[in-house]
Design a protein around this motif. Sequence first.
Motif, mmCIF file in Angstrom:
data_model
loop_
_atom_site.group_PDB
_atom_site.id
_atom_site.type_symbol
_atom_site.label_atom_id
_atom_site.label_comp_id
_atom_site.label_asym_id
_atom_site.label_seq_id
_atom_site.Cartn_x
_atom_site.Cartn_y
_atom_site.Cartn_z
ATOM 1 N N ASP A 63 -3.798 -8.196 4.132
ATOM 2 C CA ASP A 63 -3.734 -7.976 5.578
ATOM 3 C C ASP A 63 -3.255 -6.547 5.858
ATOM 4 O O ASP A 63 -2.240 -6.109 5.291
ATOM 5 N N PRO A 64 -3.954 -5.793 6.715
ATOM 6 C CA PRO A 64 -3.567 -4.400 6.974
ATOM 7 C C PRO A 64 -2.132 -4.248 7.479
ATOM 8 O O PRO A 64 -1.426 -3.314 7.074
ATOM 9 N N ALA A 65 -1.694 -5.146 8.343
ATOM 10 C CA ALA A 65 -0.344 -5.043 8.891
ATOM 11 C C ALA A 65 0.710 -5.325 7.828
ATOM 12 O O ALA A 65 1.745 -4.652 7.748
ATOM 13 N N ASP A 66 0.464 -6.333 6.999
ATOM 14 C CA ASP A 66 1.407 -6.643 5.927
ATOM 15 C C ASP A 66 1.460 -5.503 4.914
ATOM 16 O O ASP A 66 2.541 -5.141 4.431
ATOM 17 N N TYR A 67 0.299 -4.949 4.584
ATOM 18 C CA TYR A 67 0.280 -3.887 3.578
ATOM 19 C C TYR A 67 0.985 -2.634 4.081
ATOM 20 O O TYR A 67 1.665 -1.945 3.322
ATOM 21 N N LEU B 49 4.044 -0.176 2.305
ATOM 22 C CA LEU B 49 4.086 1.272 2.167
ATOM 23 C C LEU B 49 5.268 1.881 2.918
ATOM 24 O O LEU B 49 5.839 2.883 2.469
ATOM 25 N N ILE B 50 5.631 1.301 4.042
ATOM 26 C CA ILE B 50 6.801 1.798 4.780
ATOM 27 C C ILE B 50 8.057 1.661 3.926
ATOM 28 O O ILE B 50 8.919 2.556 3.910
ATOM 29 N N GLU B 51 8.168 0.566 3.191
ATOM 30 C CA GLU B 51 9.302 0.408 2.280
ATOM 31 C C GLU B 51 9.309 1.519 1.234
ATOM 32 O O GLU B 51 10.360 2.103 0.930
ATOM 33 N N PHE C 102 -9.198 -5.902 2.399
ATOM 34 C CA PHE C 102 -9.134 -6.127 3.844
ATOM 35 C C PHE C 102 -10.375 -6.893 4.320
ATOM 36 O O PHE C 102 -10.288 -7.799 5.159
ATOM 37 N N ARG C 103 -11.530 -6.512 3.785
ATOM 38 C CA ARG C 103 -12.783 -7.161 4.221
ATOM 39 C C ARG C 103 -12.820 -8.635 3.834
ATOM 40 O O ARG C 103 -13.325 -9.474 4.590
ATOM 41 N N THR C 104 -12.333 -8.950 2.653
ATOM 42 C CA THR C 104 -12.373 -10.344 2.194
ATOM 43 C C THR C 104 -11.207 -11.170 2.717
ATOM 44 O O THR C 104 -11.201 -12.398 2.574
ATOM 45 N N GLY C 105 -10.225 -10.511 3.300
ATOM 46 C CA GLY C 105 -9.078 -11.225 3.836
ATOM 47 C C GLY C 105 -8.003 -11.541 2.816
ATOM 48 O O GLY C 105 -7.043 -12.262 3.122
#
Length: 478
Positions: free
Chosen positions: A22-26, A30-32, A16-19
Amino acid sequence: MQHANYLPATELLAQFRTGTLDPADYLETLIEAAHRQQETVNCAASLHLDAARAMALEARRRYAEGTARPLEGVPVIIKEETSVKGWPRPLASLVYRDKIATENHPIVDKLLEAGAIPYFQASNPEFCVLGHTWSKLYGVTGNPWATAYSCGGSSGGSGAALAAGVAPLATGSDMAGSIRLPASLCGVYGYKPPFGRLACAPGDEYMTQAVEGPMTRTFDDLVLMQNVLGGPHPNSYTTLPFTPLPTEYGDLKGMRIAYSPAFGHPALADDIRSNMMAALDGLRERGAVIEEVTLNWDLEEINNVLLEGLRALFVDEFMRDIPRAEAHKLNSYTADLYEKAGGPRASIMPSAALGQRLQREMQDKVWGKGYSAFICASMLTTDLAANQDPVAEPMLDINGHQIDAYLGWCLTPPFNLLNRYPVMAVPTGLSELGVPTGMQIVANAYDDETVFRVGANHARAGTSKLFIERFPTMGPAA
């Protein structure tokens, strides 16, 4: 990316820090996994996706601005018992199926303040009083490694969710082994901190046998989560000051560690014993001096005394609040406790006396002999059905021994009587049934750092290979 949904929180934060992630994509990844596991494992009590997606977008913004917090954007599993304001909190009971939490548990506040994203509410048994995870409300939660077998309890949904790859961090609670049993059966790490290390829920200040604690798939994540959860909270007056645990640990050169595989109990399964011995050899390679000690503890007495204490402090009063007209909604194991609550008053005094006796023996044979840590197995067997009912089947046959089906297979309760001891459950491998095995690492009162030093070396020795070379199948045992 192979096993993308099994990335540790430490790796997520780095990416996340290095880009590179992406938190939203990840979160969507996990939702899947969360939806997928429900078809076989069934460890979700509820999902809270709209708020989680908004928090993930906030995490994306914070990383871009350079204002990310310690757990920014990391999805977290929350045990259903652990209150999250606005989330259902029926305690897996049809009696309370419409109950909604009105405030956050202190550890939930700490997770939110650190930027974590609670989205997955994990199942637990009714009123959290069973070593397995099934109820009329949620059905049966299976073990992701072999779904016909138990994932443990009462934090079984948390352990199963970690093993199913729906998030890297989870909350648990432990009053007779409820963190350590599912951690061991699901192949993850679980920490029962000493009472007072984490803030308890308001009203639980006298429940010293019961604590909240972190559960994770990796040791480094356990340190990360414990350092976020530890320390005072405005709503708790019993919490001790907290110095964050080190994130790096040296070897065990010269450390003396005592072990007793099962306190002298003859029913310990051979595969649990052999995996534990391999883990002890790994610690020896890290420099530890490990020696067996004799502790012939009466586990039946320990279990009965602990249960009486829990009845005196919590269970009987809770059960008496349930109207007789609602009692038919209870599960078999809680209906049994409901009937006992109408009998003679239970007392906490036997717990205090037995805890003192156990401490004296530990002092005489372990701490007073120069040992820094103690190790034992977490349970006698992994041959436990996911829907095991100790009321319908009160005895188990383990290695030719008849064992009480409620708590007789558990090796965790002594350390709820010795509730100032820190205890970590760590994975040791797979049983012959394909179910994970585990052991407990114990230190003297409030010596958290020693437990984590031994746990770090166990992880570095790498004897279990779980979530490294071996991953759950989400189906029946092979």
